[in-house]
Design a protein around this motif. Structure first.
Motif, short mmCIF file in Angstrom:
data_model
loop_
_atom_site.label_atom_id
_atom_site.label_comp_id
_atom_site.label_asym_id
_atom_site.label_seq_id
_atom_site.Cartn_x
_atom_site.Cartn_y
_atom_site.Cartn_z
N VAL A 61 -27.23 -12.42 -20.97
CA VAL A 61 -27.75 -11.32 -20.31
C VAL A 61 -29.42 -11.40 -20.51
N ARG A 62 -30.04 -10.81 -19.59
CA ARG A 62 -31.72 -10.67 -19.48
C ARG A 62 -31.90 -10.24 -20.84
N PRO A 63 -32.69 -10.70 -21.56
CA PRO A 63 -33.06 -10.21 -23.04
C PRO A 63 -34.29 -9.17 -22.90
N GLU A 64 -33.66 -8.08 -22.45
CA GLU A 64 -34.36 -6.83 -22.20
C GLU A 64 -33.68 -5.58 -22.78
N VAL A 65 -34.11 -4.73 -23.63
CA VAL A 65 -33.21 -3.67 -24.21
C VAL A 65 -34.06 -2.54 -24.29
N VAL A 66 -33.15 -1.31 -24.15
CA VAL A 66 -33.81 0.12 -24.25
C VAL A 66 -33.32 0.47 -25.72
N ILE A 67 -34.46 1.08 -26.57
CA ILE A 67 -34.26 1.53 -27.76
C ILE A 67 -34.71 2.77 -27.84
N GLY A 68 -34.02 3.30 -28.79
CA GLY A 68 -34.18 5.00 -28.96
C GLY A 68 -34.04 5.43 -30.53
N HIS A 69 -34.29 6.50 -31.02
CA HIS A 69 -33.83 6.69 -32.08
C HIS A 69 -33.42 8.53 -32.28
N ASP A 70 -32.62 8.77 -33.31
CA ASP A 70 -32.20 10.36 -33.48
C ASP A 70 -33.01 10.92 -34.31
N PHE A 71 -32.85 12.14 -34.62
CA PHE A 71 -33.61 13.19 -35.64
C PHE A 71 -33.35 12.96 -36.87
N ARG A 72 -33.52 11.95 -37.74
CA ARG A 72 -33.45 11.89 -39.02
C ARG A 72 -34.84 11.49 -39.90
N GLY A 73 -35.11 11.85 -40.90
CA GLY A 73 -36.22 11.62 -41.45
C GLY A 73 -36.48 10.11 -41.66
N TYR A 74 -35.71 9.36 -41.43
CA TYR A 74 -35.85 7.90 -41.99
C TYR A 74 -35.41 7.04 -40.33
N SER A 75 -35.23 7.54 -39.32
CA SER A 75 -34.75 6.75 -38.06
C SER A 75 -35.94 5.90 -37.38
#
Length: 499
Positions: A61-75
């Motif tokens: 696959v094309r090496p492109e990625v969506v990244i996100g994080h949840d609400f935790r103190g260390y995320s």
């Protein structure tokens, strides 16, 4: 070269700061979960990113990625380490910031990006971290991809080709909220308790429901990563009881409870009674099959038997396929057979077109429930629930069991019930009518009472559910019978909640 990850390192040591820690059990059936510090360190998360970027290349696959994080103190820290690894492996990273898991899935479509890596421990308690991953929207990884990822990471066989880039996508939540709100408003003014357990959904759920015409009663929607009242988990009776109290106090039409990363939704009716998600699924299947006669649905093996026996679904020509528990398994099954929707007892619901894009989104589920009420003028949520055939059902109950042995124990439990069926031994006082072993074991006796045992996919636990179409007493008899089998295994510990 990058060091090969260690399965254990002592915190507060030179080695912990100089080598990657990745406990092998964190690679689960369809995502990854670790206790941060004791099972994985940030250098280990970096190794995970390198492995994930390497796997994207191997998958073609094309090496492109969506990244996100949840609400935790260390995320945020975990996400930064993961991004370092992904970029080392040559990925173009699109960072959408603080997000719900379904917001990251939506971003794959909206930004036309093939891959996703969402940093979240979902409903797990504080201290846990993890990643939900995919490379074929709307699907997420299954056992094959997770097995390959585990092998790459633990052997440090990374392809670190560079050529990466990073972009922060400004104000992406606005696009997600606008997409959900771009629809007709409700004709019925619903008063809705929106409960988020101080988790990530508190930043988004109230405004989406308000935008479609609901009168919002917020409950614990202020973000607080200490989760001061209860863990945001709509299967947890503590959260559901808090919603119940607020529904009764505010005289609301319904209570909607969202988990920590917003891909699940729990429901409390106007009488303050929790409706377990599988029965909400039956109610939605009734509503949707009236609009789409002959529709196919998928239900997980923890779910109520009503999907197979409900007379309204039969009259509408609906067909239900029981499948493996787990958001990744369910997504794939819904996609493979072209089902209109899939319903999991944990609250993961999957809607295909015209209702959704096939992935699990707690807010899409909430909108579907509101639409069902809108199409039922003069009937309350309790009325719709009470119209279902009566069954007595337990919540999802999870006794502790170490990750290293839980699958072996479930295999032994399966063999026990298979032998009991062969020898015509009675379970809860009756002969076995049916065994389903597609995911653990679901044993059904002559009167339709059943019990399920399976291994949790994301925590060191087993999962137990029981239901009876006969009586509360029969449900409890089945629980005693199933628990008696589990108690023959010393590794099985206390339940998180019980009946």
């Amino acid at each position: 070269m990058f060091p090969k990850p260690k399965p254990a390192l002592a915190p507060n040591t030179y080695a912990f700061e100089s080598e990657p820690l990745v406990k092998p059990t964190g690679f689960r059936e369809y995502d990854a979960r670790w206790l941060l510090g004791s099972e994985i360190n940030l250098m280990g998360v970096e190794a995970l990113g390198m492995g994930l970027g390497t796997l994207f290349g191997q998958l073609g696959v094309r090496p492109e990625v969506v990244i996100g994080h949840d609400f935790r103190g260390y995320s945020v820290s975990v996400k930064m380490a993961l991004m370092c690894g992904l970029m080392a492996a040559g990925c173009k990273v699109n960072d959408i910031g603080l997000a719900l898991s379904p917001m990251a899935y939506f971003a794959q479509f909206d930004l036309d990006v093939p891959c996703v890596a969402m940093v979240t421990a979902s409903h797990n308690d504080n201290g846990w971290t993890g990643v939900k991953m995919g490379a074929n929207r709307p699907l997420t990884f299954g056992p094959d991809e997770m097995g390959r990822l585990k092998e790459i990471v633990l052997s440090a066989r990374f392809s670190l080709k560079g050529g990466a880039s990073y972009a922060f996508v400004e104000n992406f939540p606005t696009r997600y909220v606008a997409d959900l709100a771009n629809r007709r408003k409700l004709t019925r003014r619903l008063r809705v308790v929106v409960a988020c357990g101080n988790g990530t959904a508190g930043a988004f759920a109230p405004q989406v429901l308000e935008a479609i015409g609901c009168d919002i009663v917020p409950l614990d929607c202020d973000l607080d990563h200490n989760f001061p009242k209860y863990n945001p988990n709509p299967e947890d009776m503590k959260m559901l009881h808090a919603v119940r109290d607020e529904v009764l106090r505010s005289k609301a039409d319904i209570g909607l409870a969202f988990d920590g990363d917003g891909d699940r939704c729990g429901v409390v009716d106007n009488d303050g009674e929790e409706i377990f998600a599988d029965k909400v699924g039956v109610m939605l299947a009734r509503d949707l099959s009236a609009l789409h006669p002959g529709a196919t649905f998928v239900a997980d093996v923890k779910s109520t038997g009503l999907f197979a026996t409900d007379p309204v679904l039969a009259r509408n020509g609906a067909r239900t396929d029981y499948w493996k528990t787990g958001h990744s398994y369910m997504k794939r099954r819904v996609n493979e057979i072209g089902a209109l929707a899939g319903f999991e007892k944990s609250g993961h619901f999957f809607f295909n077109k015209p209702l959704g894009r096939g992935y699990d989104d707690g807010l899409v589920s909430a909108l579907a429930v509101c639409d069902m009420l809108d199409r039922s003028p003069g009937r309350s949520m309790a009325d719709l629930k009470n119209a279902l055939p009566k069954t007595w059902q337990s919540p999802t109950m999870s006794p502790y069991c170490p990750d290293e042995v839980k699958y072996d124990i479930v295999e032994q439990v399966v063999k026990y019930f298979e032998a009991a069926r062969t020898s015509r031994e009675k379970v809860a006082g009756q002969p076995i009518r049916d065994l389903v072993t597609v995911n653990g074991v679901r044993v059904t006796v002559e009167d339709g009472t059943w019990g399920l045992v399976r291994a949790s996919s994301n925590k060191p636990e087993l999962v137990v559910v029981v239901e009876s179409p006969v009586s509360d007493a029969r449900m409890r008899e089945m629980f005693k019978a199933v628990d008696a089998v589990l108690r023959t295994h010393k590794e099985v510990g206390a339940y998180n909640q019980t009946i």
